[in-house]
Design an enzyme around this catalytic site. Structure first.
Site, PDB file in Angstrom:
ATOM      1  N   CYS A 124      29.661  56.303  75.626  1.00  0.00           N
ATOM      2  CA  CYS A 124      30.105  55.096  74.927  1.00  0.00           C
ATOM      3  C   CYS A 124      29.142  53.942  75.206  1.00  0.00           C
ATOM      4  O   CYS A 124      28.941  53.560  76.369  1.00  0.00           O
ATOM      5  CB  CYS A 124      31.510  54.736  75.424  1.00  0.00           C
ATOM      6  SG  CYS A 124      32.191  53.277  74.658  1.00  0.00           S
ATOM      7  N   TYR A 148      37.091  50.096  72.194  1.00  0.00           N
ATOM      8  CA  TYR A 148      36.680  49.275  73.328  1.00  0.00           C
ATOM      9  C   TYR A 148      35.865  48.065  72.846  1.00  0.00           C
ATOM     10  O   TYR A 148      35.793  47.053  73.517  1.00  0.00           O
ATOM     11  CB  TYR A 148      35.781  50.085  74.269  1.00  0.00           C
ATOM     12  CG  TYR A 148      36.489  51.045  75.206  1.00  0.00           C
ATOM     13  CD1 TYR A 148      37.807  51.444  75.003  1.00  0.00           C
ATOM     14  CD2 TYR A 148      35.812  51.551  76.308  1.00  0.00           C
ATOM     15  CE1 TYR A 148      38.422  52.331  75.869  1.00  0.00           C
ATOM     16  CE2 TYR A 148      36.425  52.433  77.182  1.00  0.00           C
ATOM     17  CZ  TYR A 148      37.722  52.825  76.965  1.00  0.00           C
ATOM     18  OH  TYR A 148      38.335  53.701  77.830  1.00  0.00           O
ATOM     19  N   GLY A 149      35.243  48.234  71.675  1.00  0.00           N
ATOM     20  CA  GLY A 149      34.222  47.280  71.222  1.00  0.00           C
ATOM     21  C   GLY A 149      34.681  45.865  70.984  1.00  0.00           C
ATOM     22  O   GLY A 149      33.866  44.956  70.866  1.00  0.00           O
ATOM     23  N   GLU A 199      35.794  56.133  61.258  1.00  0.00           N
ATOM     24  CA  GLU A 199      37.026  56.812  61.696  1.00  0.00           C
ATOM     25  C   GLU A 199      37.899  57.212  60.501  1.00  0.00           C
ATOM     26  O   GLU A 199      38.683  58.149  60.585  1.00  0.00           O
ATOM     27  CB  GLU A 199      37.832  55.894  62.612  1.00  0.00           C
ATOM     28  CG  GLU A 199      37.073  55.538  63.849  1.00  0.00           C
ATOM     29  CD  GLU A 199      37.684  56.094  65.102  1.00  0.00           C
ATOM     30  OE1 GLU A 199      38.904  56.192  65.153  1.00  0.00           O
ATOM     31  OE2 GLU A 199      36.909  56.449  66.006  1.00  0.00           O
ATOM     32  N   HIS A 218      29.404  55.825  66.830  1.00  0.00           N
ATOM     33  CA  HIS A 218      29.830  56.210  65.481  1.00  0.00           C
ATOM     34  C   HIS A 218      28.709  56.160  64.444  1.00  0.00           C
ATOM     35  O   HIS A 218      28.814  56.767  63.391  1.00  0.00           O
ATOM     36  CB  HIS A 218      30.965  55.290  65.012  1.00  0.00           C
ATOM     37  CG  HIS A 218      32.253  55.546  65.704  1.00  0.00           C
ATOM     38  ND1 HIS A 218      32.383  55.537  67.077  1.00  0.00           N
ATOM     39  CD2 HIS A 218      33.487  55.848  65.212  1.00  0.00           C
ATOM     40  CE1 HIS A 218      33.634  55.806  67.396  1.00  0.00           C
ATOM     41  NE2 HIS A 218      34.327  55.994  66.291  1.00  0.00           N
ATOM     42  N   CYS A 232      25.798  52.448  68.889  1.00  0.00           N
ATOM     43  CA  CYS A 232      27.230  52.748  68.892  1.00  0.00           C
ATOM     44  C   CYS A 232      27.388  54.227  68.546  1.00  0.00           C
ATOM     45  O   CYS A 232      26.674  54.739  67.671  1.00  0.00           O
ATOM     46  CB  CYS A 232      27.947  51.886  67.856  1.00  0.00           C
ATOM     47  SG  CYS A 232      29.679  52.323  67.625  1.00  0.00           S
ATOM     48  N   ASP A 287      33.833  58.940  76.498  1.00  0.00           N
ATOM     49  CA  ASP A 287      33.711  57.955  75.413  1.00  0.00           C
ATOM     50  C   ASP A 287      35.088  57.340  75.175  1.00  0.00           C
ATOM     51  O   ASP A 287      36.118  57.914  75.562  1.00  0.00           O
ATOM     52  CB  ASP A 287      33.196  58.616  74.132  1.00  0.00           C
ATOM     53  CG  ASP A 287      33.028  57.598  73.002  1.00  0.00           C
ATOM     54  OD1 ASP A 287      32.547  56.479  73.275  1.00  0.00           O
ATOM     55  OD2 ASP A 287      33.392  57.900  71.859  1.00  0.00           O
ATOM     56  N   SER A 288      35.085  56.210  74.502  1.00  0.00           N
ATOM     57  CA  SER A 288      36.362  55.586  74.145  1.00  0.00           C
ATOM     58  C   SER A 288      37.116  56.446  73.123  1.00  0.00           C
ATOM     59  O   SER A 288      38.315  56.280  72.952  1.00  0.00           O
ATOM     60  CB  SER A 288      36.118  54.190  73.578  1.00  0.00           C
ATOM     61  OG  SER A 288      35.231  54.274  72.474  1.00  0.00           O
ATOM     62  N   THR A 308      29.571  50.806  74.464  1.00  0.00           N
ATOM     63  CA  THR A 308      30.291  49.621  74.946  1.00  0.00           C
ATOM     64  C   THR A 308      30.603  49.763  76.440  1.00  0.00           C
ATOM     65  O   THR A 308      30.409  48.822  77.217  1.00  0.00           O
ATOM     66  CB  THR A 308      31.580  49.423  74.127  1.00  0.00           C
ATOM     67  OG1 THR A 308      31.249  49.385  72.737  1.00  0.00           O
ATOM     68  CG2 THR A 308      32.279  48.149  74.503  1.00  0.00           C
TER      69      THR A 308
HETATM   70  N1  DGL Z   1      32.288  54.244  71.556  1.00  0.00           N
HETATM   71  C1  DGL Z   1      32.069  52.874  71.167  1.00  0.00           C
HETATM   72  C2  DGL Z   1      30.590  52.527  71.336  1.00  0.00           C
HETATM   73  O1  DGL Z   1      29.740  53.395  71.359  1.00  0.00           O
HETATM   74  C3  DGL Z   1      32.503  52.614  69.736  1.00  0.00           C
HETATM   75  C4  DGL Z   1      34.007  52.687  69.523  1.00  0.00           C
HETATM   76  C5  DGL Z   1      34.755  51.617  70.292  1.00  0.00           C
HETATM   77  O2  DGL Z   1      34.628  50.411  69.969  1.00  0.00           O
HETATM   78  O3  DGL Z   1      35.466  51.987  71.224  1.00  0.00           O
HETATM   79  O4  DGL Z   1      30.268  51.376  71.453  1.00  0.00           O
END
Ligand code: DGL
Length: 278
Positions: free
Chosen positions: A80, A49-50, A159, A194, A192, A17-18, A82
């Site tokens: 992730c 990453y988004g 976060e 989160h 996503c 994941d990011s 994204t």
């Molecule tokens: N892990 C990213 C997602 O599921 C969210 C956090 C990011 O933008 O990196 O899209």
């Protein structure tokens, strides 16, 4: 338990994941496939990453996937959304092990809830995921109509640990009322990593706005798809105490331990630092 991987156990599964959010997917995997060894990599130095371009996301995600393959992972789960939306094919071409993303399992989970043709799904995701229309395509492939809405403020709020904060609820109210002006969904897909942490707030806000839509978390659906692919048949959602995982983070290990424990809902004893460059 965070120990060195044990080769006498099940397969070595890499989870990428990011950042921390993919730990919600690891949590689902730990309970569904407790005999596997897990290596989790959170690219926290380059999060989020988004809001980044496809080329940058693909470069970061491919580097991370190669690291996991080099560590001996035999199966990769791209937790992730994204990275799945924008780089799944790049990752598959870059490594020689099977790779599972979160988007297809999420669309299938929505289909199980809305078996009738042309069911309406609202997908909440990052801006990059929405722009890729990966969810719209995956939903269309199973006969669902998806409306995709970007919610860029939600990742920083989660976060910050503001999972049950009035500001987060107000932001949700704004995003969801705008979304419900465009569609009347029967299901809301959390696109996503989160968002599962604010699933209760999302559901309550939907009800306040008069929507009865079912909230779907693709983490469970992804873990189920992985267990089918790996031939693991663990019947219940109970995690065994002997489950083994290692965590790597590209930024502060202290922050990863602190925030990661929230996402994993259990303490993370040790985190290795990893430098993947800029
Ligand atoms: N892990 C990213 C997602 O599921 C969210 C956090 C990011 O933008 O990196 O899209």
């Amino acid at each position: 338990m965070s120990l060195a991987a044990d080769s006498k156990r099940g397969p070595m599964v890499g989870v990428f994941d990011s950042g921390f959010g993919g730990l919600t997917v690891l949590r689902a995997l730990l309970s569904r496939i407790p005999t596997a060894n897990y290596v989790y990599l959170g690219d926290t130095a380059r999060l989020p990453y988004g809001a980044k371009s496809q080329a940058t996301i693909a470069r970061y995600a491919v580097e991370s996937a190669r690291f996991l393959e080099d560590r001996g992972c035999e199966y990769l789960v791209i937790a992730c959304n994204t990275a799945t939306a924008l780089a799944l094919e790049d990752i598959r071409q870059a490594v020689s092990v099977p790779v599972l993303g979160v988007i297809e399992p999420g669309a299938h989970a929505a289909k199980r809830i809305l078996p009738e043709p042309d069911g309406d799904v609202l997908v909440l995701a990052t801006a990059a995921t929405v722009q890729s229309h990966a969810y719209r395509e995956a939903c269309a492939a199973v006969g669902l109509r998806a409306t995709e809405v970007a919610c860029p403020l939600l990742v920083p709020l989660v976060e910050e640990g503001w999972t049950d904060h009035r500001v987060t609820r107000e932001v949700l109210r704004i995003y969801l009322s705008e979304a419900l002006a465009k569609c009347a969904p029967q299901a809301v897909l959390l696109g996503c990593t989160h968002y599962p942490l604010i699933a209760v707030a999302i559901e309550e806000t939907l009800r306040e706005l008069g929507s009865a839509a079912v909230v779907i978390d693709s983490a469970e659906a992804t873990a189920e798809a992985a267990s089918v692919a790996l031939g693991s048949n663990h019947p219940s959602g109970e995690q065994e105490t002997s489950t083994i995982f290692q965590c790597f983070a590209t930024d502060s290990v202290e922050k990863f331990q602190r925030l990661g424990s929230l996402f994993l809902r259990q303490p993370i004893e040790h985190v290795h630092h990893l430098d993947l460059g800029g």
